[in-house]
Design an enzyme around this catalytic site. Structure first.
Site, PDB file in Angstrom:
ATOM      1  CE  LYS A  12      -3.999  -2.181   2.224  1.00  0.00           C
ATOM      2  NZ  LYS A  12      -5.141  -1.943   3.147  1.00  0.00           N
ATOM      3  CE1 TYR A  52      -9.437  -2.649   0.199  1.00  0.00           C
ATOM      4  CE2 TYR A  52      -8.990  -0.501  -0.771  1.00  0.00           C
ATOM      5  CZ  TYR A  52      -8.563  -1.623  -0.073  1.00  0.00           C
ATOM      6  OH  TYR A  52      -7.258  -1.707   0.348  1.00  0.00           O
ATOM      7  CG  PHE A  60     -13.748   1.227   7.195  1.00  0.00           C
ATOM      8  CD1 PHE A  60     -13.245   0.556   6.093  1.00  0.00           C
ATOM      9  CD2 PHE A  60     -14.450   0.492   8.149  1.00  0.00           C
ATOM     10  CE1 PHE A  60     -13.442  -0.805   5.931  1.00  0.00           C
ATOM     11  CE2 PHE A  60     -14.653  -0.877   7.989  1.00  0.00           C
ATOM     12  CZ  PHE A  60     -14.143  -1.522   6.877  1.00  0.00           C
ATOM     13  NE  ARG A  88      -6.473 -12.709   5.201  1.00  0.00           N
ATOM     14  CZ  ARG A  88      -7.110 -11.608   5.134  1.00  0.00           C
ATOM     15  NH1 ARG A  88      -6.857 -10.744   4.178  1.00  0.00           N
ATOM     16  NH2 ARG A  88      -8.008 -11.290   6.022  1.00  0.00           N
ATOM     17  CB  THR A  94      -7.428  -6.433   9.336  1.00  0.00           C
ATOM     18  OG1 THR A  94      -7.761  -7.554   8.529  1.00  0.00           O
ATOM     19  CG2 THR A  94      -7.862  -5.168   8.634  1.00  0.00           C
ATOM     20  NE  ARG A 105      -2.456  -5.631   6.997  1.00  0.00           N
ATOM     21  CZ  ARG A 105      -3.513  -6.319   6.547  1.00  0.00           C
ATOM     22  NH1 ARG A 105      -3.942  -7.397   7.204  1.00  0.00           N
ATOM     23  NH2 ARG A 105      -4.139  -5.929   5.460  1.00  0.00           N
ATOM     24  CG  ASN A 115      -4.011  -2.295   6.610  1.00  0.00           C
ATOM     25  OD1 ASN A 115      -3.886  -1.850   5.470  1.00  0.00           O
ATOM     26  ND2 ASN A 115      -4.914  -3.193   6.926  1.00  0.00           N
ATOM     27  CG  HIS A 118      -5.401  -6.472   0.354  1.00  0.00           C
ATOM     28  ND1 HIS A 118      -6.473  -6.736   1.162  1.00  0.00           N
ATOM     29  CD2 HIS A 118      -5.616  -7.161  -0.791  1.00  0.00           C
ATOM     30  CE1 HIS A 118      -7.309  -7.555   0.516  1.00  0.00           C
ATOM     31  NE2 HIS A 118      -6.814  -7.818  -0.675  1.00  0.00           N
ATOM     32  CD  GLU A 129      -8.603  -9.267  -3.240  1.00  0.00           C
ATOM     33  OE1 GLU A 129      -7.442  -9.669  -3.012  1.00  0.00           O
ATOM     34  OE2 GLU A 129      -9.428  -9.031  -2.338  1.00  0.00           O
TER      35      GLU A 129
HETATM   36  P1  CMP Z   1      -7.310  -4.654   3.596  1.00  0.00           P
HETATM   37  O1  CMP Z   1      -6.702  -5.965   3.857  1.00  0.00           O
HETATM   38  O2  CMP Z   1      -6.802  -3.843   2.470  1.00  0.00           O
HETATM   39  O3  CMP Z   1      -8.877  -4.893   3.350  1.00  0.00           O
HETATM   40  C1  CMP Z   1      -9.839  -3.910   3.614  1.00  0.00           C
HETATM   41  C2  CMP Z   1      -9.303  -2.797   4.444  1.00  0.00           C
HETATM   42  O4  CMP Z   1     -10.282  -2.078   5.168  1.00  0.00           O
HETATM   43  C3  CMP Z   1      -8.375  -3.305   5.513  1.00  0.00           C
HETATM   44  O5  CMP Z   1      -7.205  -3.776   4.920  1.00  0.00           O
HETATM   45  C4  CMP Z   1      -8.249  -2.088   6.405  1.00  0.00           C
HETATM   46  O6  CMP Z   1      -7.276  -1.180   5.937  1.00  0.00           O
HETATM   47  C5  CMP Z   1      -9.622  -1.460   6.265  1.00  0.00           C
HETATM   48  N1  CMP Z   1     -10.418  -1.674   7.455  1.00  0.00           N
HETATM   49  C6  CMP Z   1     -10.936  -2.828   7.888  1.00  0.00           C
HETATM   50  N2  CMP Z   1     -11.640  -2.622   9.033  1.00  0.00           N
HETATM   51  C7  CMP Z   1     -11.543  -1.308   9.317  1.00  0.00           C
HETATM   52  C8  CMP Z   1     -12.031  -0.475  10.360  1.00  0.00           C
HETATM   53  N3  CMP Z   1     -12.766  -0.973  11.360  1.00  0.00           N
HETATM   54  N4  CMP Z   1     -11.741   0.839  10.321  1.00  0.00           N
HETATM   55  C9  CMP Z   1     -10.985   1.338   9.312  1.00  0.00           C
HETATM   56  N5  CMP Z   1     -10.494   0.602   8.303  1.00  0.00           N
HETATM   57  C10 CMP Z   1     -10.762  -0.702   8.296  1.00  0.00           C
END
Ligand code: CMP
Length: 141
Positions: A12, A52, A60, A88, A94, A105, A115, A118, A129
């Site tokens: 990212k 997404y 969010f 993963r 996450t 992470r 974060n 992904h 994806e």
């Molecule tokens: P990612 O693995 O890219 O998949 C979806 C993304 O949504 C996740 O990483 C986070 O960056 C984001 N995400 C998931 N849950 C939350 C949350 N509760 N608040 C903010 N961002 C979130």
């Protein structure tokens, strides 16, 4: 059951900006996984929306889309035995504040939005994806 799988890993904008591309790719290589496609790019609004789509009604969503469009990303397709769960696991939970030590992470992140990386969460997501970023002919055999 153990099978050769393909999964998508995305580095990212926060990680690209912090100079972590090499570190993350290095972990994938050292693990023995195979990178069969790789690209650095920026994401437009349409692509972010597709990526997404499952989060479109979450509170969010807009910060997620804004962030992924905020700078360059690196996307790659990784192949290997049980690649979906292996990658993963290497990426970690996450929420980086809960991610295990020695995960990507866990070592480098702290924000749930920013974060670091992904990885696809299932074979089905991986197929979807991968097709957002790569055509079948771009995947090295
Ligand atoms: P990612 O693995 O890219 O998949 C979806 C993304 O949504 C996740 O990483 C986070 O960056 C984001 N995400 C998931 N849950 C939350 C949350 N509760 N608040 C903010 N961002 C979130």
């Amino acid at each position: 059951m153990e099978e050769v799988e393909r999964t998508l890993l995305m580095i990212k904008p926060d990680a690209v900006q912090r100079g972590l591309i090499g570190e993350i790719i290095s972990r994938i290589e050292q693990k023995g996984l195979k990178i069969i496609a790789l690209r650095m790019m920026s994401v437009d609004e349409q692509t972010a929306g597709r990526l997404y789509a499952e989060h479109v009604h979450k509170p969010f969503f807009s910060s997620l889309v804004d962030f992924i469009m905020s700078g360059l990303i690196v996307v790659m397709v990784i192949e290997g035995r049980n690649a979906v769960s292996v990658v993963r696991g290497m990426v970690g939970a996450t929420d980086p504040s809960k991610a295990a030590p020695n995960t990507i992470r866990g070592n480098f992140g702290f924000s749930i939005t920013q974060n670091i990386a992904h990885a696809s969460d299932s074979l089905e997501s991986a197929k979807r994806e991968i097709s957002i970023f790569f055509g079948e002919s771009e995947l090295i055999e």
